[in-house]
Design an enzyme around this catalytic site. Structure first.
Site, PDB file in Angstrom:
ATOM      1  N   THR A 194      -8.876  44.779 -18.899  1.00 11.05           N
ATOM      2  CA  THR A 194      -7.555  44.145 -18.783  1.00 11.05           C
ATOM      3  C   THR A 194      -6.563  44.851 -19.687  1.00 11.05           C
ATOM      4  OG1 THR A 194      -6.273  42.100 -19.024  1.00 11.05           O
ATOM      5  CG2 THR A 194      -8.102  42.357 -20.547  1.00 11.05           C
ATOM      6  N   ASN A 237      -3.973  43.106 -20.547  1.00 13.83           N
ATOM      7  CA  ASN A 237      -3.265  41.944 -21.072  1.00 13.83           C
ATOM      8  C   ASN A 237      -3.967  41.427 -22.344  1.00 13.83           C
ATOM      9  OD1 ASN A 237      -2.568  39.169 -21.453  1.00 13.83           O
ATOM     10  ND2 ASN A 237      -1.727  39.128 -19.395  1.00 13.83           N
ATOM     11  N   LYS A 248      -4.972  37.651 -22.412  1.00 13.67           N
ATOM     12  CA  LYS A 248      -6.198  37.392 -21.651  1.00 13.67           C
ATOM     13  C   LYS A 248      -7.413  37.810 -22.464  1.00 13.67           C
ATOM     14  CE  LYS A 248      -5.441  38.394 -16.779  1.00 13.67           C
ATOM     15  NZ  LYS A 248      -5.862  39.245 -15.657  1.00 13.67           N
ATOM     16  N   GLU A 276      -3.958  47.268  -7.921  1.00 11.33           N
ATOM     17  CA  GLU A 276      -4.069  45.917  -7.362  1.00 11.33           C
ATOM     18  C   GLU A 276      -3.647  45.956  -5.905  1.00 11.33           C
ATOM     19  OE1 GLU A 276      -2.310  42.686  -9.557  1.00 11.33           O
ATOM     20  OE2 GLU A 276      -3.564  43.074 -11.302  1.00 11.33           O
ATOM     21  N   ASP A 303      -8.246  38.241 -12.033  1.00 11.30           N
ATOM     22  CA  ASP A 303      -6.883  38.211 -11.513  1.00 11.30           C
ATOM     23  C   ASP A 303      -6.423  36.758 -11.496  1.00 11.30           C
ATOM     24  OD1 ASP A 303      -4.893  40.134 -10.439  1.00 11.30           O
ATOM     25  OD2 ASP A 303      -4.807  38.609  -8.875  1.00 11.30           O
ATOM     26  N   ASP A 349       3.096  30.828 -19.886  1.00 12.04           N
ATOM     27  CA  ASP A 349       2.584  29.742 -20.733  1.00 12.04           C
ATOM     28  C   ASP A 349       3.676  28.785 -21.259  1.00 12.04           C
ATOM     29  OD1 ASP A 349      -0.102  30.201 -20.446  1.00 12.04           O
ATOM     30  OD2 ASP A 349      -0.297  31.421 -22.251  1.00 12.04           O
TER      31      ASP A 349
HETATM   32  P1  ITT Z   1      -4.513  42.732 -16.031  1.00 13.57           P
HETATM   33  O1  ITT Z   1      -4.366  42.791 -14.515  1.00 13.57           O
HETATM   34  O2  ITT Z   1      -4.482  44.072 -16.680  1.00 13.57           O
HETATM   35  O3  ITT Z   1      -5.701  41.919 -16.447  1.00 13.57           O
HETATM   36  P2  ITT Z   1      -2.045  41.186 -15.865  1.00 13.57           P
HETATM   37  O4  ITT Z   1      -1.153  40.582 -16.886  1.00 13.57           O
HETATM   38  O5  ITT Z   1      -1.406  42.053 -14.833  1.00 13.57           O
HETATM   39  O6  ITT Z   1      -3.236  41.939 -16.627  1.00 13.57           O
HETATM   40  P3  ITT Z   1      -2.814  39.285 -13.771  1.00 13.57           P
HETATM   41  O7  ITT Z   1      -2.388  40.204 -12.696  1.00 13.57           O
HETATM   42  O8  ITT Z   1      -4.092  38.559 -13.610  1.00 13.57           O
HETATM   43  O9  ITT Z   1      -2.874  40.035 -15.173  1.00 13.57           O
HETATM   44  O10 ITT Z   1      -1.779  38.149 -14.088  1.00 13.57           O
HETATM   45  C1  ITT Z   1      -0.611  38.010 -13.387  1.00 13.57           C
HETATM   46  C2  ITT Z   1       0.457  37.351 -14.185  1.00 13.57           C
HETATM   47  O11 ITT Z   1       0.315  35.939 -14.025  1.00 13.57           O
HETATM   48  C3  ITT Z   1       0.454  37.618 -15.679  1.00 13.57           C
HETATM   49  O12 ITT Z   1       1.116  38.779 -16.018  1.00 13.57           O
HETATM   50  C4  ITT Z   1       1.206  36.384 -16.188  1.00 13.57           C
HETATM   51  O13 ITT Z   1       2.572  36.571 -16.061  1.00 13.57           O
HETATM   52  C5  ITT Z   1       0.735  35.304 -15.203  1.00 13.57           C
HETATM   53  N1  ITT Z   1      -0.416  34.598 -15.772  1.00 13.57           N
HETATM   54  C6  ITT Z   1      -1.719  34.714 -15.426  1.00 13.57           C
HETATM   55  N2  ITT Z   1      -2.486  33.950 -16.206  1.00 13.57           N
HETATM   56  C7  ITT Z   1      -1.668  33.351 -17.073  1.00 13.57           C
HETATM   57  C8  ITT Z   1      -1.849  32.463 -18.137  1.00 13.57           C
HETATM   58  O14 ITT Z   1      -3.050  32.053 -18.526  1.00 13.57           O
HETATM   59  N3  ITT Z   1      -0.772  32.054 -18.803  1.00 13.57           N
HETATM   60  C9  ITT Z   1       0.452  32.465 -18.470  1.00 13.57           C
HETATM   61  N4  ITT Z   1       0.721  33.307 -17.495  1.00 13.57           N
HETATM   62  C10 ITT Z   1      -0.328  33.752 -16.784  1.00 13.57           C
END
Ligand code: ITT
Length: 203
Positions: free
Chosen positions: A15, A17, A20, A44, A73, A153
């Site tokens: 990831t 992020n 996460k 993606e 995801d 969040d």
């Molecule tokens: P990776 O794919 O590299 O893991 P990412 O941030 O792109 O990181 P996602 O595609 O899974 O991850 O997430 C999509 C978005 O949804 C993320 O950037 C956040 O803006 C939102 N999101 C997902 N889970 C969240 C959470 O627990 N709290 C707040 N926002 C969330």
């Protein structure tokens, strides 16, 4: 077994992020798993199904890393916006952002929403993708609250909580309710039950 005997498959959490990664770290450390976080970008695919996106990304990550690998995801699905931003959450967060979502929700009474998580684990021993999902119901706050967490969040209030947004909670508290904690706990239990004989080089 991984929890009792400390015997566990090594895996990589892919990831970019950091939020996460921190949430996974809190859960997987409790289970005594051996893992590292790799901030690698994965392509993606466009799909309305988070599981399909995660499955595709994990296979890509495995083709590069050649180790047991986990990709998750996630997305925010808002009822009154017909599930938007859903699988487009990452892009929408970077473009419209929290302000943009609140603007779309101005004057809207029906504020129900849910976060969904699809966690894909590719295991070279079974040569398959194992999928785990989690969801949390809640609603979109009128204004952002809290500086913790990441992404949406500050505007998500979990229904099972005490009225605070995820942005007002520490990682441990968010992990009591979150979509990601739910898919991660399912994965962790599944992994704990299966780890009896792990062939090298995965132990
Ligand atoms: P990776 O794919 O590299 O893991 P990412 O941030 O792109 O990181 P996602 O595609 O899974 O991850 O997430 C999509 C978005 O949804 C993320 O950037 C956040 O803006 C939102 N999101 C997902 N889970 C969240 C959470 O627990 N709290 C707040 N926002 C969330």
């Amino acid at each position: 077994m991984s929890r009792k005997g400390g015997r566990s498959i090594r895996f990589v959490v892919v990831t970019t992020n950091k939020g996460k990664a921190e949430e996974f770290r809190e859960i997987f450390t409790r289970y005594g798993f051996k893992f590292r976080v790799e901030p690698m970008e994965t392509p993606e695919i466009q799909s309305m199904d988070l599981r399909e996106i995660a499955r595709n990304s994990v296979l890509y990550a495995y083709s590069v890393l050649r180790e047991p690998v986990l990709v998750e995801d996630a997305g925010l699905f808002i009822d009154s916006l017909k599930g938007f931003p859903g699988p487009f959450s990452s892009y929408v967060f970077k473009t419209l952002g929290i302000r943009g979502i609140l603007k779309l929700m101005e004057g809207v009474k029906e504020r129900r929403a849910r976060f969904k998580s699809a966690l894909a684990f590719y295991c070279p021993i079974t040569d398959s993708v194992h999928m785990f999902t989690g969801e949390v119901e809640g609603w979109i706050a009128e204004k952002p609250r809290g500086e913790k967490g990441f992404g949406f969040d500050p505007i998500f209030v979990p229904a099972e909580g005490d009225g605070r947004t995820f942005g007002e909670m520490d990682v441990e508290e968010k992990n009591e309710f979150s979509h990601r904690a739910r898919s991660a706990e399912k994965f962790a239990k599944w992994l704990s039950e299966r780890l009896v004989e792990i062939p090298p080089p995965y132990e």
